[in-house]
Scaffold this motif. Sequence first.
Motif, PDB file in Angstrom:
ATOM      1  N   GLY A  33       0.829  -1.200   0.000  1.00  0.00           N
ATOM      2  CA  GLY A  33       0.000   0.000   0.000  1.00  0.00           C
ATOM      3  C   GLY A  33       0.862   1.247   0.000  1.00  0.00           C
ATOM      4  N   PRO A  34       0.586   2.196   0.880  1.00  0.00           N
ATOM      5  CA  PRO A  34       1.362   3.440   0.898  1.00  0.00           C
ATOM      6  C   PRO A  34       2.653   3.347   1.714  1.00  0.00           C
ATOM      7  CG  PRO A  34      -0.414   3.590   2.488  1.00  0.00           C
ATOM      8  CD  PRO A  34      -0.574   2.258   1.790  1.00  0.00           C
ATOM      9  N   TRP A  35       2.916   2.207   2.359  1.00  0.00           N
ATOM     10  CA  TRP A  35       4.039   2.105   3.288  1.00  0.00           C
ATOM     11  C   TRP A  35       5.233   1.373   2.675  1.00  0.00           C
ATOM     12  CZ3 TRP A  35       4.143   4.759   7.691  1.00  0.00           C
ATOM     13  CH2 TRP A  35       2.932   5.175   8.245  1.00  0.00           C
ATOM     14  N   HIS A  36       6.419   1.889   3.005  1.00  0.00           N
ATOM     15  CA  HIS A  36       7.668   1.181   2.733  1.00  0.00           C
ATOM     16  C   HIS A  36       8.548   1.329   3.967  1.00  0.00           C
ATOM     17  CE1 HIS A  36      10.902  -0.509   0.142  1.00  0.00           C
ATOM     18  NE2 HIS A  36      11.678   0.138   1.001  1.00  0.00           N
ATOM     19  N   LEU A  37       8.898   0.206   4.596  1.00  0.00           N
ATOM     20  CA  LEU A  37       9.771   0.183   5.763  1.00  0.00           C
ATOM     21  C   LEU A  37      10.991  -0.661   5.416  1.00  0.00           C
ATOM     22  CD1 LEU A  37       6.604   0.167   6.792  1.00  0.00           C
ATOM     23  CD2 LEU A  37       7.661  -0.026   9.043  1.00  0.00           C
ATOM     24  N   GLU A  38      12.182  -0.158   5.732  1.00  0.00           N
ATOM     25  CA  GLU A  38      13.399  -0.845   5.317  1.00  0.00           C
ATOM     26  C   GLU A  38      14.502  -0.681   6.355  1.00  0.00           C
ATOM     27  OE1 GLU A  38      14.360  -0.476   1.149  1.00  0.00           O
ATOM     28  OE2 GLU A  38      16.484  -0.156   1.610  1.00  0.00           O
ATOM     29  N   ALA A  39      15.306  -1.724   6.515  1.00  0.00           N
ATOM     30  CA  ALA A  39      16.457  -1.667   7.418  1.00  0.00           C
ATOM     31  C   ALA A  39      17.504  -2.657   6.945  1.00  0.00           C
ATOM     32  CB  ALA A  39      16.043  -1.986   8.856  1.00  0.00           C
ATOM     33  N   GLU A  40      18.770  -2.254   6.991  1.00  0.00           N
ATOM     34  CA  GLU A  40      19.856  -3.178   6.681  1.00  0.00           C
ATOM     35  C   GLU A  40      21.109  -2.834   7.481  1.00  0.00           C
ATOM     36  OE1 GLU A  40      21.558  -3.290   2.705  1.00  0.00           O
ATOM     37  OE2 GLU A  40      20.597  -1.385   2.231  1.00  0.00           O
ATOM     38  N   TYR A  41      21.912  -3.871   7.667  1.00  0.00           N
ATOM     39  CA  TYR A  41      23.153  -3.754   8.429  1.00  0.00           C
ATOM     40  C   TYR A  41      24.290  -4.349   7.604  1.00  0.00           C
ATOM     41  CZ  TYR A  41      26.828  -4.886  11.779  1.00  0.00           C
ATOM     42  OH  TYR A  41      28.053  -5.007  12.411  1.00  0.00           O
ATOM     43  N   MET A  42      25.462  -3.685   7.637  1.00  0.00           N
ATOM     44  CA  MET A  42      26.621  -4.183   6.923  1.00  0.00           C
ATOM     45  C   MET A  42      27.834  -4.190   7.835  1.00  0.00           C
ATOM     46  SD  MET A  42      28.594  -2.664   3.561  1.00  0.00           S
ATOM     47  CE  MET A  42      27.177  -2.922   2.521  1.00  0.00           C
ATOM     48  N   LEU A  43      28.637  -5.258   7.700  1.00  0.00           N
ATOM     49  CA  LEU A  43      29.902  -5.365   8.403  1.00  0.00           C
ATOM     50  C   LEU A  43      31.007  -5.477   7.366  1.00  0.00           C
ATOM     51  CD1 LEU A  43      31.576  -5.738  11.023  1.00  0.00           C
ATOM     52  CD2 LEU A  43      31.194  -8.216  10.770  1.00  0.00           C
ATOM     53  N   LYS A  44      32.019  -4.615   7.476  1.00  0.00           N
ATOM     54  CA  LYS A  44      33.144  -4.607   6.528  1.00  0.00           C
ATOM     55  C   LYS A  44      34.417  -4.924   7.290  1.00  0.00           C
ATOM     56  CE  LYS A  44      35.057  -1.709   2.813  1.00  0.00           C
ATOM     57  NZ  LYS A  44      34.862  -0.435   2.073  1.00  0.00           N
ATOM     58  N   LYS A  45      35.135  -5.968   6.838  1.00  0.00           N
ATOM     59  CA  LYS A  45      36.360  -6.408   7.496  1.00  0.00           C
ATOM     60  C   LYS A  45      37.518  -6.281   6.510  1.00  0.00           C
ATOM     61  CE  LYS A  45      35.958 -10.010  10.260  1.00  0.00           C
ATOM     62  NZ  LYS A  45      35.797  -9.421  11.590  1.00  0.00           N
ATOM     63  N   TYR A  46      38.646  -5.779   6.995  1.00  0.00           N
ATOM     64  CA  TYR A  46      39.836  -5.591   6.173  1.00  0.00           C
ATOM     65  C   TYR A  46      40.783  -6.769   6.389  1.00  0.00           C
ATOM     66  CZ  TYR A  46      38.179  -0.783   5.675  1.00  0.00           C
ATOM     67  OH  TYR A  46      37.420   0.333   5.403  1.00  0.00           O
ATOM     68  N   GLU A  47      41.459  -7.199   5.297  1.00  0.00           N
ATOM     69  CA  GLU A  47      42.327  -8.360   5.387  1.00  0.00           C
ATOM     70  C   GLU A  47      43.428  -8.139   6.422  1.00  0.00           C
ATOM     71  OE1 GLU A  47      44.597  -9.278   1.954  1.00  0.00           O
ATOM     72  OE2 GLU A  47      45.115  -7.207   1.491  1.00  0.00           O
TER      73      GLU A  47
END
Length: 343
Positions: A222-236
């Motif tokens: 309908g009229p709603w959009h809900l969003e969430a995301e998480y990212m983890l970045k690791k260096y060698e």
Amino acid sequence: MRSVLSSFFYCFILFVFSVLSSVFVGYAQQEKTFLPEIRGTVRGKFEYQPDINKGRFGVRNARFGISGYVTEHLQYKSEVDLSDEGRIRMLDAYVRLNPIQNGRFTIGQMRVPFTIDAHRSPHEQYFANRSFIAKQVGNVRDVGAAAYYKIQTRLPIILEAGIFNGSGLYENKNFWTDNFNFSTKLQLLSPSGFNLTLSMQKSKTGDVFTYMYNGGMYYHAGPWHLEAEYMLKKYEKGAFPDVSAVDAFICYDLPVRRLFKKISFLCRYDYMGDHSNGIYGPDRKLQLSDAERHRATAGLTFSLAKPFVSDIRINYEKYFYSKEAPIKISEQDKIVVELMTRF
């Protein structure tokens, strides 16, 4: 790690050949036009920063692309941006084979399949400025090959995987490697409008390799959009501390008549820890390129009626830094007014 990458490489090749072998099996023929399609996106904006009492006009994107079909199964696309932060850049340039109804194989230069927000084109973005995940932490385009397959069930599943040079967009002429980058992405789709996305990626960031893990979900109904995301970045080899990034927002669409098709009310929170672009400094240590920050964004979007997809985006961004953090001149509180059109 090399054995893991080798296993991934062989599995990817096996997957590709499995898809190609199904060219004449269960293909649902569709009518396609073989005339080239020309599309473009132009974004002009004005920004004002109260802290320094200064503003500026800019053209964030001026994208033009051509795409189409050569045969029923063979597709192409070429896209260039004449003003990507003031530079001319070739973006997408690929050939795509569609051997079966729900499968495709792409080779060329493309957006790496990873995350939700970083995979959006400018005309699909909800806000005038991209999230930290989409701009600083997880923004990757490269040259390589990728496969896509959609499992059509009551709960559809989309699988994507790709291998890439890791050389970036413009350093391929004399580039050879035995250590390819890779990216995988899994999406679970629900008829009710729920989407779950899990992805991981090995990428060359500046002078070092990084490993990124992302999980996100959204609900659109309908009229709603809900969003969430998480990212983890690791260096060698622990060359730089791990980076966490968060993006979460809500959008509500209010249908209107006459000039506008709808008015969208938006609110976003995003976060990024201390981040490095992977470039070694004189001391042979990775340099800090973006200081830790929190940001709250409130926005209104006025969507004009078709045939053109056009938005007027009005955003206010509030940044939060620690006292000792180095702050870039363009990464401060700002008001953004943007007019975007897609044709």
